[in-house]
Structures are given as C-alpha cells and as structure tokens.
Write a protein that holds these residues in place. Structure first.
Motif, PDB file in Angstrom:
ATOM      1  N   GLY A  41       0.778  -1.233   0.000  1.00  0.00           N
ATOM      2  CA  GLY A  41       0.000   0.000   0.000  1.00  0.00           C
ATOM      3  C   GLY A  41       0.806   1.277   0.000  1.00  0.00           C
ATOM      4  O   GLY A  41       0.260   2.367  -0.213  1.00  0.00           O
ATOM      5  N   ALA A  97       0.780   3.788  -3.121  1.00  0.00           N
ATOM      6  CA  ALA A  97      -0.501   4.323  -3.585  1.00  0.00           C
ATOM      7  C   ALA A  97      -0.374   5.766  -4.068  1.00  0.00           C
ATOM      8  O   ALA A  97       0.388   6.562  -3.522  1.00  0.00           O
ATOM      9  N   ILE A  98      -1.124   6.075  -5.118  1.00  0.00           N
ATOM     10  CA  ILE A  98      -1.289   7.448  -5.602  1.00  0.00           C
ATOM     11  C   ILE A  98      -2.791   7.707  -5.545  1.00  0.00           C
ATOM     12  O   ILE A  98      -3.549   7.097  -6.302  1.00  0.00           O
ATOM     13  N   THR A  99      -3.232   8.572  -4.618  1.00  0.00           N
ATOM     14  CA  THR A  99      -4.672   8.747  -4.409  1.00  0.00           C
ATOM     15  C   THR A  99      -5.020  10.226  -4.261  1.00  0.00           C
ATOM     16  O   THR A  99      -4.171  11.058  -3.949  1.00  0.00           O
ATOM     17  N   VAL A 100      -6.287  10.525  -4.486  1.00  0.00           N
ATOM     18  CA  VAL A 100      -6.826  11.849  -4.162  1.00  0.00           C
ATOM     19  C   VAL A 100      -7.708  11.652  -2.935  1.00  0.00           C
ATOM     20  O   VAL A 100      -8.657  10.857  -2.968  1.00  0.00           O
ATOM     21  N   ASP A 101      -7.363  12.329  -1.825  1.00  0.00           N
ATOM     22  CA  ASP A 101      -8.063  12.061  -0.571  1.00  0.00           C
ATOM     23  C   ASP A 101      -9.370  12.870  -0.476  1.00  0.00           C
ATOM     24  O   ASP A 101      -9.743  13.593  -1.404  1.00  0.00           O
ATOM     25  N   LEU A 142      -3.756  15.487  -3.440  1.00  0.00           N
ATOM     26  CA  LEU A 142      -3.066  14.371  -4.090  1.00  0.00           C
ATOM     27  C   LEU A 142      -2.058  13.805  -3.099  1.00  0.00           C
ATOM     28  O   LEU A 142      -1.175  14.530  -2.628  1.00  0.00           O
ATOM     29  N   ILE A 154       0.828  10.961  -2.506  1.00  0.00           N
ATOM     30  CA  ILE A 154       1.718  10.045  -3.224  1.00  0.00           C
ATOM     31  C   ILE A 154       2.574   9.311  -2.200  1.00  0.00           C
ATOM     32  O   ILE A 154       3.351   9.928  -1.464  1.00  0.00           O
ATOM     33  N   HIS A 163       0.059   9.080 -14.239  1.00  0.00           N
ATOM     34  CA  HIS A 163      -1.202   8.852 -13.532  1.00  0.00           C
ATOM     35  C   HIS A 163      -2.277   9.845 -14.011  1.00  0.00           C
ATOM     36  O   HIS A 163      -2.027  11.056 -14.059  1.00  0.00           O
ATOM     37  N   ALA A 196      -4.961  11.143 -12.668  1.00  0.00           N
ATOM     38  CA  ALA A 196      -5.324  12.214 -11.729  1.00  0.00           C
ATOM     39  C   ALA A 196      -4.236  13.276 -11.670  1.00  0.00           C
ATOM     40  O   ALA A 196      -4.532  14.477 -11.561  1.00  0.00           O
ATOM     41  N   ARG A 225       2.156  15.175   0.006  1.00  0.00           N
ATOM     42  CA  ARG A 225       0.751  15.534  -0.146  1.00  0.00           C
ATOM     43  C   ARG A 225       0.666  16.900  -0.828  1.00  0.00           C
ATOM     44  O   ARG A 225       1.265  17.869  -0.344  1.00  0.00           O
TER      45      ARG A 225
END
Lengths: 269, 166
Positions: free
Chosen positions: A59, A62-66, A71, A73, A85, A87, A168
């Motif tokens: 995990g 992960a590259i996510t938008v919270d 963003l 990373i 990516h 996003a 972030r």
C-alpha cells in the motif's frame, strides 16, 4: 564500486520501519527506489550501519486523491507511475511536466518521488515543484502521531526527520503552469529550472538548481521584464550552490522565469 | 566476512534458479556476473548513467548497478542472454528478431552497451509496440553508445517495431 558493509532489513509494515529507525540519524538509511541511495552507498558518500528496505510494504506505493481533494503520493510510488497517472495529469499537470525532465525512463520506473524529494540533490526539479504547489510531507516517528511538514521546512532538513510515508499536494489550482529548464543534456540534472503555477493570487514561482530550490516571492509581484530581473536578484541574493555557476545562473534565471510565465499564461488563456 | 552477516538470495536468472548467501552490500550487477555467471550483464559506469547493466526484473527494466542483490530476492531476472523470453523465439542462429534487426542495421560496433539496450528495448516494444521516433529517442536517452552515434540503433528499433506490427 563496493559499498561499505551494512546490515539489511526488509520490514513488512510501517511500524516495523519505525522500530528499526528509532531516532534515525546517519547510521540508518531508508531504501526506496535506490536510484540515489545505492549510488551514494557505492561511492561511500553514505556509510550507514543499517539499510531499511521499504519496497515490500503493501500500500505504500498508492497514488490517491483524498477526501479533501489533496493528491497523496506514497513513499514507494515510482516517478514514472506518478508522471503517467490520470489524476496527476489532469489535476496537477505541473508535476507531470517536470517529471518528464527527471532522469531517463528506466531510472524513473524505479526511483520514487518521495525519495527524490528526500534526497533533494542540487538541481532537483521536483523540489521547485513542491515549493510552488505548497506540498507537505507526512512524517512518522516512533511513539508520536504522524506530522505534516511543509516543503519550505522539509527541503532544508536533509530528509533525516523520520520516515516520510507520503508527500501531499493541496487541491489543484486551475490556472496555467509551466516547468522550463536549462540542462547540459536532456534528462540530466538541471543547471537551472523554473517552475510556475498561476493561481487566483497571481503566479507562484520557484527555481531549482541552487543548493536547494528557492521560492521567488519578489519575482511573483514583478509586472515588467526589468522589474522581474531586479526582483529575482533580490530573491536569489545569498543563494549559493555547490559549484561556480552561480553568476551564470543569476543571469539565466530571468530568462527561464520569463519563458515559464509566458508558457503558463498561454495555457491559462 | 564482516560483522553484519549475510542474507539468502534466491532468484531465477534466464530460467535457471540460483540461491546464495551474500553480504547485503553486494550489488545486483556483481551478484549476477560473479555468482550467477550471467556475463551478459555489462558494468559500464556503475552509477546508473550508461544503461549497459540493464536487466529485466519481474518484467521491468532496472539498472542492476543501482540495486542490491538482496532486493531482488524471490525475483525473476532476464538478461540479454535470455532475450528470447522477452522478444520472441530465436532463429536457427539463436538470434531473436530484435537482435536480427540490430545486425541488419549495424546497430552495434564494440557491443559493450548492446545487452542493456536489447533488454530495455524488448520491454519498451512490449509496452509500446508502435513507437514514434521521438519515443524511441526518449527511450534511448537511458543508454549511452560511444560507437554508433545512436542513428543505426534508432533505425534497428524502428525496423523491429515494424516487423512485429500486426
């Protein structure tokens, strides 16, 4: 080239890293992509007693938008994965543009963004991007809650603050952007690079290529090319780097920032 | 032996299982050459610039000089000697399509950089079977060739991509 001897551990979770890291210090090294660290080990520029390999922690890539639209990373997300990516490309295109100038495709597929920023060598393009986009670093230490360290502080610390689990970036700014650099050859460490993001309060500008990236607040308020040159001189006063190219960089800075502003404004239109 | 001990590394190199105890400081490139006998791995600069030591680790191109052998534990490695696993079946002379294209276009001279280029290019063409010339040039930016000037290498890759087109 042979690194000096060290012990090697490969913890399976963040708690394991924190336990091994303890109070940190130069005797401990965190190994993510290794594209800077393994070279530093081979040259014996770094001689830690313990190398902590974080690559098999589930995990962490992960590259996510919270939920706040930021963003996030993770520490083992590879530079190339970040660059392509969807996003990132739609919301934070300045990151993708600058990453295209970092190293070559093979090294980008191995190296990580958090590692690149923690290493923050001279000419680190992403340090300028982190300053412009006001990134913060999620730092964990044994026995305390995770803290968030702003780029302006983190980038001066040498990456020894604890275990950086993520970087972030605040929600996107919809304005134009540009990263323009001068380097001796493509995908080489830049001699000088200008990062620009246009926002509601005007442009945000930072320069890579000095000992660390520099936010250019005076230049952000300049309205003419002449004023820009004078403002950059103020921003860069006292900025030193590892070699003797400083005078040249000061001359080139105004050109690159001017170009980056022009590109950013053309994209905003 | 130093006081930090050794770690067990078990990997598959070009289809052959190899297991050995190594010091953690052992670089993957040295492990492949010295312990596994994989001498198709060429060590040029030793600092990630030249690309000669590039191998495929679990299907991804990596600089074996910028990895520790212990990091590759449990992995599957393909070097230029096992190129057929990435590039397709070899001909009667044991040359894969990419190798034949390199020969036809004189894309190597001394050949020192070639193993890394072949491995990286086979993976590159898998991910991007019909690259533009600009994409090929970008791909080759991670590989230094002092002999050819790169133009024949670009031509060989263009030809190989065309040959594998549907």
């Amino acid at each position: 080239m042979k690194p000096a001897p060290f012990a090697y551990e490969r913890p399976s979770d963040v708690a394991g890293v924190l336990a091994l890291l303890g109070d940190g210090g130069p005797q401990k090294a965190i190994l993510a992509g290794g594209q800077s660290l393994v070279l530093a080990l081979a040259r014996r520029a770094r001689t830690p007693e313990l190398v902590i390999d974080i690559n098999r922690i589930a995990g962490l890539d992960a590259i996510t938008v919270d939920g706040e639209g930021c963003l996030v990373i993770g520490a083992t997300a590879r530079l190339e994965e970040v660059r392509v990516h969807p996003a990132v490309r739609s919301g934070w295109p300045l990151i993708a543009e600058a990453l295209g100038l970092v190293a070559n495709p093979v090294v980008r597929r191995r190296g990580t963004l958090v590692g690149n920023l923690s290493n923050n060598g001279p000419g680190c393009e992403m340090a300028a991007v982190a300053l412009v986009l006001d990134a913060e670093f999620v730092v964990e230490r044994l026995g305390s809650d995770p803290s968030r360290v702003p780029s302006a502080i983190f980038l001066t610390l040498g990456g020894t603050v604890g275990f950086v689990t993520a970087v972030r970036f605040p929600p996107p700014s919809p304005g134009g952007f540009a990263f323009v650099e001068l380097s001796r050859r493509p995908q080489h460490v830049c001699t000088l690079g200008a990062a620009v993001q246009l926002g509601p309060a005007g442009p945000v500008i930072a320069l890579a290529g000095f000992a660390t990236a520099i936010r250019c607040t005076a230049a952000e308020h300049a309205s003419t090319p002449e004023a820009l040159r004078a403002a950059l001189a103020a921003d860069l006063a006292g900025a030193g780097s590892a070699d003797t190219l400083d005078e040249y960089r000061h001359d080139v800075a105004a050109v690159l920032v001017g170009d980056a502003l022009a590109v950013a404004r053309s994209r905003a239109a | 032996m130093t006081g930090v001990g050794t770690n067990r590394v078990a990997i598959i190199v070009d289809g052959r299982a190899v297991a050995a105890d190594v010091e953690p400081r052992t670089l993957l490139a040295d492990f492949l050459r010295d312990t596994c006998g994989a001498v198709a791995v060429h060590i040029g600069c030793g600092e990630g610039t030249c690309g000669a030591c590039t191998v495929a680790l679990d299907g991804i191109a990596v600089r074996s000089c910028l990895m520790l052998a212990v990091q590759a534990d449990g992995g599957t490695i393909v070097t230029a000697a096992g190129l057929a696993a990435l590039d397709g079946p070899p001909d009667a002379q044991n040359l894969t399509p990419l190798q034949l294209a390199f020969r036809a276009h004189h894309a190597l001279q001394c050949g020192f950089c070639t193993p890394g280029i072949l491995v990286a290019t086979a993976l590159f063409l898998r991910a991007n079977p019909h690259p533009t010339r600009a994409e090929i040039v970008d791909h080759l930016s991670g590989h230094l060739c002092r002999c050819t000037g790169n133009v024949p290498i670009i031509a060989a890759i263009e030809a190989a991509a065309g040959a594998t087109a549907p």
